[in-house]
Each structure stands twice: as C-alpha cells, then as structure tokens.
Design a protein around this motif. Structure first.
Motif, short mmCIF file in Angstrom:
data_model
loop_
_atom_site.label_atom_id
_atom_site.label_comp_id
_atom_site.label_asym_id
_atom_site.label_seq_id
_atom_site.Cartn_x
_atom_site.Cartn_y
_atom_site.Cartn_z
N GLY A 34 10.02 -5.37 -31.44
CA GLY A 34 10.62 -6.66 -31.35
C GLY A 34 11.19 -6.68 -30.09
N PRO A 35 10.95 -7.87 -29.31
CA PRO A 35 11.53 -7.98 -27.85
C PRO A 35 12.99 -8.45 -27.83
N ALA A 36 13.49 -8.53 -26.82
CA ALA A 36 14.67 -9.05 -26.50
C ALA A 36 14.61 -10.62 -26.34
N VAL A 37 15.50 -11.30 -26.86
CA VAL A 37 15.29 -12.71 -26.89
C VAL A 37 16.46 -13.36 -26.16
N ASP A 38 16.07 -14.11 -25.29
CA ASP A 38 17.03 -15.05 -24.55
C ASP A 38 16.77 -16.48 -24.45
N GLY A 39 17.86 -17.25 -24.83
CA GLY A 39 17.70 -18.64 -25.11
C GLY A 39 18.42 -19.02 -26.28
N ASP A 186 -0.48 -7.23 -27.13
CA ASP A 186 0.58 -6.78 -27.65
C ASP A 186 1.72 -7.80 -27.47
N VAL A 187 1.83 -8.54 -26.26
CA VAL A 187 2.59 -9.63 -25.96
C VAL A 187 2.85 -10.55 -27.29
N TYR A 188 1.55 -10.87 -27.48
CA TYR A 188 1.38 -11.98 -28.45
C TYR A 188 1.77 -11.07 -29.94
N ALA A 189 1.69 -10.15 -30.38
CA ALA A 189 2.31 -9.53 -31.57
C ALA A 189 3.60 -9.24 -31.23
N GLN A 190 4.07 -9.00 -30.31
CA GLN A 190 5.72 -8.92 -29.96
C GLN A 190 6.04 -10.41 -30.56
N ALA A 191 5.70 -11.57 -29.90
CA ALA A 191 6.24 -12.64 -30.12
C ALA A 191 6.37 -12.76 -31.73
N ALA A 192 5.38 -12.31 -32.48
CA ALA A 192 5.49 -12.50 -33.93
C ALA A 192 6.67 -11.64 -34.37
N ALA A 193 6.68 -10.41 -33.82
CA ALA A 193 7.69 -9.71 -34.55
C ALA A 193 9.25 -10.32 -34.28
N ALA A 194 9.38 -11.15 -33.10
CA ALA A 194 10.59 -11.80 -33.04
C ALA A 194 10.86 -13.10 -33.95
#
Length: 453
Positions: A34-39, A186-194
């Motif tokens: 899961g990525p870090a989320v800013d916003g 992987d960027v697309y997959a990590q967006a799903a993880a978020a």
C-alpha cells in the motif's frame, strides 16, 4: 498515418500472449504494497473566477455536474516503491520510488454507494490522461465509485507541464531510470491496494466491497500484459477485469475477464472462445471512439487545453451507437460474476462474409453481434469503419438516412417508436443493456421527427 496497432496499444507496450506450451511465470511473491496517501489535494474549482489566476490548480479534466448527481471529485497523491517489469513479465528492478496521482469520483453519501469501485487505467494515446471509460450518467445512476489512475510516463509528463504547481512532484520513471512504463503495472496495483485500505482514506467514508480493474484501448493493452505476465507473480488486487476496445488476456486466471469490442476492433473471425473465466461481446455499429466520448470530452479539452483536436476523415465521423450503454451492463454483470460467480450471458459474434470482410446488410450495417436499437431500427448508417488522418480509423461512420428512406422504413412515428422499444426490450432481456438506458433510447425516439408528417 498512425497505425491501428500503435493507437490501440499506445506507447511502450505490446500485448503479448502466452505461447502454446509455455511455462507460466514465477509463483506469486507477494501482495502489492500500500502506498502513502497525500490528499485530498486542494485547489480551485473549474469555472470559479479565481481559477483564471491559478490555471491548472484543479484536477486535469475535472468532471462537471457531479454535485447535482450527489457525487464529489477528489484527487490524491500516491507515493511508494514499485517493482519494474518488462513486456514479457521479467522483473527488472525492485522497490523503485514513485509518486503519482489518482482522481476519485464517488458518491458523497455512503447510502448511494453500491460497493463497487471502477478503477480505470487511464489511456495516454492522445498524449495526456484520458478518462476513456468515464460515463457520468451510467456511473452515477448505479452508485459506483470511479477512480482514474495515472500509471504511465506520457500522462504524468503532460500533467507536470500543464500544472507544475499541482503535478510537478509526480514521477513514474524512477527519476528517468524506467521510461518505457516498466513501473506502470505495480503502480496500478498499488493504487488498488490504497482503495482496499478501508474507510477514511481515498474513498472517504466509503468501504469498497468489489474492485474492478478497467481499461480501454491502449490501457487494455497494458492491462493484458499485467494480467498475463505480471499478475501471476503477485497476489490479486482486483476482483475482476473489464478490457474494452482493445486486447484481452490469453491466460485463464482466477479473476474473471470481460472483453468488450466495438465493430472497429473486430478484424478477424478467429476468436478466443467464452469459458467460465472469459466473456467476449462485439457491438454492431459501434466505433472504438464514438460520438458520446467525443462530445463529452470536447468541452473539457477546450477548457483545459484551449481547444479540442479536430480531424478530417474520409467519411463523416462518429458512430452514434452508444457503446457506453453496453459497458454499463458489463460492469453490472462483472460485479455479480466476481462477487457471486454468476456467469454473464453470452452474445453472438459479428458475422464475416466469405471474402473475409464483415458481413453487412443492404444498408451497410454489420450483421451479428450485440444489436442495439440504433442498429436494429436504424435512422442512419453507423459503422465502426473510417479512414483519414491520425485517429480517424477509430471513429467509425455516421451517415443519416435521407427523408425518402426514412419514410419508406417508418411510415408512422408511433410505429417507429414501438420498434425502438421492442428492439431495446430484447437487448434488456438478453442482458446486453440496462433498462434505464433502454428508457433513454425510447425517449429520444419519441422526441424525434421520424415518421411524422
């Protein structure tokens, strides 16, 4: 002229199939982190007087009219470390830093949310992120959340140039190390993880029950590589996938695949057969990029770029067969398929003539396929074919019938409207469109002058 293959697959990728007898990629190594989320990212609202002084400080192609539908739009930065993969699934690098953005359009109230998130890999064939599958009436009517993911270099670079203040920090190349979108999967997959992370983050108070990965044309090509080559090396993040007007996987996986093609995209009678994990629908008369999408985006591209592109095609563009009515039905079927294992209905394929071309009736309309009232009760020649400069090959054709032909086909207005209602009622029974869109078609027929003295 840009080749059809280039337009369909876009920059930096080819949709590769697994050769017969080839070994599957390596066993799964883990779930997308899961990525870090800013916003959500602050900024002006399009149309506000202050927006003239802070050009670009709203989301690119920000959607109008959402509040009236009970929706809100928010944008977030995602930052993390992604793995890089080559076009045949070979892992090139691990844990490469990235920062991208996602745009979220969702019901403002949890009571309006149907539990399903349509997660679109944004198309970059035009040189910018395109919300190719955003159909506001269909999405908001059903209560979906829609999320657009900026996964590719071309789209991100355009964003950075369009608004350095808003998007200057974005990078999906590992600071220039991977410029052919090796990190995009992987960027697309990590967006799903978020999106999986639960309430209080990118979906606000909403909790996603079902995540559907969707992509059109060039994005479908990228998703095909992801599904066939990359996904077997990782754990699933989506519950099902919709591949629209582009390629689709050759591999049979654990997550269902729905493949939707316009008439433009069907170029051979050789097809993958439907099975328990794959459905393919081909829509007669529809174009790869038809009137609906062009009309919706024209106002936004004029707002955000100063002008929308214009084209000189050999025949009058754009097909007016509403492919988005079919995709709305597809999302409903795909959700039930992913959640409950309910197989969607099949659809007949487009027919081919003995000379290898698509079979057509006396009016030039395609035979076979998913048939909406615009083809079954035609008032114009709508096809998926055209030629001319750049993207004309994707626009299809729309040539209205003359008054004499209309009078011959539809002696009375009531008879015309009744035939439209019957054609779409059949499409609803077959599961190819939703009742609400059949109502839209009937209203248009009733308000038309067809068959009137």
């Amino acid at each position: 002229m840009v080749s059809l293959a280039t337009v369909l697959l876009g920059t930096g990728a080819t949709a590769t199939a697994l050769p017969a007898g080839a070994a599957e990629p390596a066993a799964p190594s883990g779930r997308a982190a899961g990525p870090a989320v800013d916003g959500p990212v602050a900024g002006a609202v399009p149309g506000d007087p202050e927006a003239d002084d802070v050009t670009g400080t709203y989301p690119w192609l920000s959607a109008p009219g959402l509040a009236k539908a009970g929706y809100i739009e928010q944008e977030f930065y995602l930052s993390g470390r992604a793995d890089a993969y080559g076009p045949t699934g070979e892992r090139l690098a691990d844990d490469v830093p990235y920062t991208t953005r996602i745009v979220v359009r969702r019901p403002s109230s949890p009571e309006r949310f149907n539990g399903t998130v349509l997660t679109e890999w944004q198309n970059v064939s035009g040189g910018y992120d395109l919300d190719a599958l955003w159909a506001p009436d269909q999405v908001t009517r059903a209560g979906y959340a829609w999320v657009g993911v900026s996964a590719q270099r071309v789209g991100v670079e355009q964003l950075r140039g369009w608004s350095p203040a808003r998007y200057g920090r974005l990078d999906v190349t590992g600071q220039g190390r991977f410029t052919a979108d090796e990190m995009s999967y992987d960027v697309y997959a990590q967006a799903a993880a978020a999106l999986r992370a639960g309430t209080g983050k990118v979906l606000g108070p909403l909790r996603a029950r079902t995540l559907l990965g969707i992509g059109a044309s060039q994005s479908a090509g990228r998703m095909t590589v992801y599904y066939d080559r990359v996904l077997p090396q990782t754990e699933p993040v989506f519950d099902g996938y919709g591949f629209v007007v582009g390629s689709a996987p050759s591999r049979t996986g654990g997550e269902p695949v729905f493949h939707v093609l316009s008439e433009t995209d069907v170029r051979t009678p050789v097809r993958r057969a439907d099975d328990n994990g794959y459905r393919r629908w081909e829509v007669a008369g529809a174009a790869h990029s038809g009137r609906f999408g062009q009309a919706y985006r024209e106002q936004l591209l004029t707002r955000d770029l100063g002008a929308a592109p214009t084209y000189s095609c050999a025949r009058p563009p754009f097909s007016e067969v509403p492919l988005h009515h079919v995709t709305a039905a597809v999302y409903a079927h795909l959700g039930r398929w992913a959640e409950h294992g309910v197989l969607p209905p099949a659809a007949p394929p487009l027919e081919f003539a003995s000379d290898g071309t698509k079979a057509r009736d006396a009016s030039g309309l395609a035979r076979g396929g998913v048939r909406l009232s615009q083809v079954e009760v035609p008032t114009a020649l709508n096809t998926g074919d055209n030629t001319g400069e750049t993207f004309c090959v994707l626009f299809g054709t729309h040539v209205p019938f003359g008054e004499e032909q209309l009078d011959r086909l539809y002696p009375t207005h009531a008879g015309y409207a009744a035939r439209v209602a019957a054609a779409d009622a059949r499409a609803v029974r077959e599961g190819h469109i939703l009742p609400a869109d059949a109502v839209v078609n009937l209203r248009e027929a009733v308000s038309s002058d067809v068959g009137r003295d």
